[in-house]
Structures are given as structure tokens and as C-alpha cells.
Design an enzyme around this catalytic site. Sequence first.
Site, PDB file in Angstrom:
ATOM      1  N   HIS A 136      38.410  47.387  35.589  1.00  0.00           N
ATOM      2  CA  HIS A 136      38.538  47.338  34.021  1.00  0.00           C
ATOM      3  C   HIS A 136      39.367  46.135  33.731  1.00  0.00           C
ATOM      4  O   HIS A 136      40.010  45.410  34.423  1.00  0.00           O
ATOM      5  CB  HIS A 136      38.981  48.529  33.629  1.00  0.00           C
ATOM      6  CG  HIS A 136      40.557  49.066  34.277  1.00  0.00           C
ATOM      7  ND1 HIS A 136      41.319  48.290  33.718  1.00  0.00           N
ATOM      8  CD2 HIS A 136      40.837  49.759  35.196  1.00  0.00           C
ATOM      9  CE1 HIS A 136      42.641  48.958  34.227  1.00  0.00           C
ATOM     10  NE2 HIS A 136      42.208  49.591  35.112  1.00  0.00           N
ATOM     11  N   ASN A 190      42.099  43.890  32.122  1.00  0.00           N
ATOM     12  CA  ASN A 190      43.693  43.956  32.353  1.00  0.00           C
ATOM     13  C   ASN A 190      44.165  44.672  33.526  1.00  0.00           C
ATOM     14  O   ASN A 190      45.512  45.040  33.659  1.00  0.00           O
ATOM     15  CB  ASN A 190      44.257  44.713  31.099  1.00  0.00           C
ATOM     16  CG  ASN A 190      44.114  43.746  29.933  1.00  0.00           C
ATOM     17  OD1 ASN A 190      44.112  42.258  29.871  1.00  0.00           O
ATOM     18  ND2 ASN A 190      43.818  44.376  28.709  1.00  0.00           N
ATOM     19  N   GLY A 239      36.704  33.712  35.978  1.00  0.00           N
ATOM     20  CA  GLY A 239      36.959  32.461  35.148  1.00  0.00           C
ATOM     21  C   GLY A 239      38.258  32.575  34.373  1.00  0.00           C
ATOM     22  O   GLY A 239      39.244  33.153  34.946  1.00  0.00           O
ATOM     23  N   ASP A 240      38.217  31.965  33.154  1.00  0.00           N
ATOM     24  CA  ASP A 240      39.347  31.757  32.425  1.00  0.00           C
ATOM     25  C   ASP A 240      40.110  33.026  32.034  1.00  0.00           C
ATOM     26  O   ASP A 240      41.313  33.269  31.907  1.00  0.00           O
ATOM     27  CB  ASP A 240      39.221  30.886  31.386  1.00  0.00           C
ATOM     28  CG  ASP A 240      38.775  29.384  31.685  1.00  0.00           C
ATOM     29  OD1 ASP A 240      39.218  29.002  32.723  1.00  0.00           O
ATOM     30  OD2 ASP A 240      38.169  28.614  31.119  1.00  0.00           O
ATOM     31  N   THR A 262      33.019  30.524  32.124  1.00  0.00           N
ATOM     32  CA  THR A 262      33.748  29.409  31.664  1.00  0.00           C
ATOM     33  C   THR A 262      34.914  29.110  32.645  1.00  0.00           C
ATOM     34  O   THR A 262      35.635  30.184  32.823  1.00  0.00           O
ATOM     35  CB  THR A 262      34.357  29.295  30.153  1.00  0.00           C
ATOM     36  OG1 THR A 262      35.173  30.291  30.086  1.00  0.00           O
ATOM     37  CG2 THR A 262      32.991  29.260  29.361  1.00  0.00           C
ATOM     38  N   ARG A 267      25.236  33.424  23.542  1.00  0.00           N
ATOM     39  CA  ARG A 267      25.873  33.628  22.221  1.00  0.00           C
ATOM     40  C   ARG A 267      26.997  32.356  21.783  1.00  0.00           C
ATOM     41  O   ARG A 267      27.089  32.460  20.563  1.00  0.00           O
ATOM     42  CB  ARG A 267      26.667  34.898  22.366  1.00  0.00           C
ATOM     43  CG  ARG A 267      27.916  34.736  23.455  1.00  0.00           C
ATOM     44  CD  ARG A 267      28.500  36.329  23.419  1.00  0.00           C
ATOM     45  NE  ARG A 267      29.760  36.469  24.151  1.00  0.00           N
ATOM     46  CZ  ARG A 267      29.738  36.445  25.609  1.00  0.00           C
ATOM     47  NH1 ARG A 267      28.648  36.531  26.338  1.00  0.00           N
ATOM     48  NH2 ARG A 267      31.278  36.430  26.041  1.00  0.00           N
TER      49      ARG A 267
END
Length: 490
Positions: free
Chosen positions: A123, A125, A148-149, A193, A262
Amino acid sequence: TILAVRELDVGGGTNDDGRWQKMPQKLTEAYPYAFTVSYVERARQHRWRCSDVTFHCSDGALRQQWIQTIREQLTALTSRPKHLLVYINPYGGKQQGECIYEQKVAPLFACASISTDVIVTEHANHARDHLKTEAELKKYDGVVCVGGDGMFSEIVHGLVSRTQRDNGVDQNSPEEKLVPCSLRIGIIPAGSTDCICYATVGINDPVTSALHVIVGDSQPMDVCSVHHNNTFLRYSISLLGYGFYGDVLADSERKRWMGPARYDFSGFKTFLTHHHYEGAVSFLPATDILGTPRDKTRCRAGCFICQHNGQLPNLCFCSIPEYEVGWGVVRGKFLAINAASMSCACPRSPMGLSPAAHLADGTTDLILVRKCSRFNFLRHLLRHTSKDDQFDMTFVEVHRVRRFRFTPRHCQNDSELDLRENGKQLFSQICRDHPACSCSPAYSSWNCDGEILPHAAIEVGVHCQLIKLFARGIEEQPLFEDLANPPCAL
């Protein structure tokens, strides 16, 4: 750079990893003993690959002597990790994190005799909370994230928070000087990203990043702490954006069902709305350093500016009043307020938001874009993809700073902000999808490395070289570009 050495069974015609090799009959008879050395081979566009070269011996004892000597030399390299904690985000990007790690990264770690403890996050965090509380960090030589970032940001928050807690540092105090993290962080790009990886390695390639981890590279990086009313909010590694980039993120979060498209849709919509926001930006300029946001220097491997500025006394964190330390103040109407702690370059924007920003010089580049026409703002945005000076415009100014604060107009306290936010909700619902509407919101959102901050009024401080990555910065490419067939590294 040598990665590993292994014995080769000439008689069986295979490596010990099962790959079949055809050996000439005469060579086999004259030199019946062989061993294979794996090494890093540089290719184009900052890409690294693992290649092999085989050596043949006429004597078995000589072969063992070579293997033992090479392994002893590799073991003596203390910068190389032996045991890593790996977090895999199975949901990021195209949901290929586990596949990328198992097929491309894990075999390289095994070849280099690196042991790993792998945790697949369940999940949001998960990695951050595990690092803050449960992880036995003393067992490891580094932490690797596959994602990713967003995943990288989780790792940074977990490690930095854990380090401050263990050293009794209060993160809620903006004046506190944070303790640097001892463990290095590796990034295996597998997200939608991968800006951090691109800015520190030069390419988003899992194999290249894994090889940087194996050889034990180390790249220090600055981290910004973000506070509101003496309360810690988040850490920022790449970009803090208010106005345009904050609005793009806020709108895209309501359209997650569109996938990566998006961002393009929300960016175009936000450009058409052309909202501006009033406020005051106060900042502490970095006047005692080398380099400026508009010079032609680029942060590269072994960057002299980062080395020089990183050794200067960190004057950012102090309780001296603003008027005594030369703070500057800019008030007005802004289309965008950005703080770039690195170039923020990516494949779609090779130059980034601030091409001359540095990874580890203890500063961030504060970019203020004042209210202007849509046409001029478009000119500014298009320069992110070209080599033209994007700051050479009358409505754009940039400052290299150690610290800054932003206060929206009429925002004295949280209750007033909440009241205004609640009062405009009805109108925002009506006007949200009507770019031509003249109803302009009073406040934007801060985009902090892809996460929305809950407050508009913030205080930001730069912590010089707070973390280290398994990277070395972007290498100067011309040294390798002309080598069509690079020679063996041995």
C-alpha cells in the site's frame, strides 16, 4: 570496472551460470582451464551493460590464483555493497516492477555476490513506515527502490525521518540542521516518471542503475524541508511548484482513470485557464557560492561547484531575523512559483526547469513567473524543451537561494484560509470545466515532487548533501560516443 569472476568448465562447454559456449578444439587441448570476468561496458546515451571476457590457462593452479586474487581485490572495495534492502512497488508505472527486478536486476546482484532482503510494498507509504519503525538498518549497506519518483520519495522520507529520530533532531523546527543519512539509496526505474534517476544517471534504464549500485557509486544530494507554522509537512528532492504545476497536479489527481495521459490533458486545461495568484515571496539568496542559475555550467559527475559549495558553512539554518541577513522580498501576481533543486530534466524536457541547477551545492533555484499573456507564458514553457535561455524574459526572474517563504495574499492564519477555501468550493465546482470563466481562485496548491501539500503558506530550507545515491552524476558523453566497439576493460 570488474563486477565478478567465475570459473569456467571448458570440458563441459558451459559457464557456471548455464550459458553454453563453443570452444575451439585446439584451444581446449592447449588451455584446458579457463575463467570468465564480468565487467561494465559503456554504451551510448549513458547506458551501461554487463559484458564477459574469458581467459584460458594451461594450469589449474594458475587459474585458481587468478580467481582468488581478483575476488580478494573485489572484497577489499569497501564502497561496494554486500547486503541490500530492496523495496518493490508492484503498482507504479506499467505495473512491471517485480518483473523488472526479477529478470534484469536480481541476476546482476547475484553475479556480484550481493545478498538482498526484498519487500514488495502492499500500500502507499508501506516502505516509508517500514523504514521509520521496523527496518534493522544496521544490517544493510544501502536501500534500493524499484519504482518511480513517488517510491523514491517514500524511501527518502523513511530514511531521513529515522535518522533524525535516532539522533534526537526535531523535524518540526525549521531552524534545525538535519543529520545526513549514512545509507545510500539506489533507484531502479520502473515508474511513470523517473526524473530523479534521469538527473543523476542520465538515462532511465534498470540495468544501468543496477550496475551503478554494484560498483558502489556515491552521489550526494540536497533535500528541501517544507514547513507550515513550525510544523513539518514534507521533504522535496526535485521540484516545488505553486500555480501552474500545482494546478496541473491537482487537476490530474481527479483524472487518474486516464493513466499517464492525464498529465497532458490537465496541463493543456490548466494552460487555458491561465490563473494567477497573489502573494509575497521572501528568500535568502546564496551569495557566497560559485555558479548562478543562468550560467552555462551543468552539474556533471565530479561537479566542482557541488564539491566547493558543499564545503562552505551552511548558513541557512539560523534564528537571525530576516532584516539582519539580507533577505529579499518579491510581491505580485504570479502564474508560477517554482523551486528546482536539480535541473528537473526528463526525456520529454531534456533541459529541465533550471538547466544549471546542481544536485549537491546546498541551494535551490527559485523561479518566479509573473502574470503575463498566454502567448508569453507559452513561450516560456516551450523553452523547457529547447536550448534557449528560458529566464531571458521580462516576466521571469530566478534566484539561487538557501531558504525561502511564501505567503498568499490575505492569508494570515489557517482559519482564514479554510474559510476562503470552503467559500469557493461551490463556485469551483461550477467553473472547474469552463476555462473562459473569469472566476479565479484565491489559492493554488503546492506540487511537492508529485504530492499536493495541504497549505499554501510554507517555509522551505535547503539541507546540503543530506542523502547519497548509488550514482555518480551524469558523465560527459563525448569520451565514449565515438567508440563503436569499446575495448575490454581489463
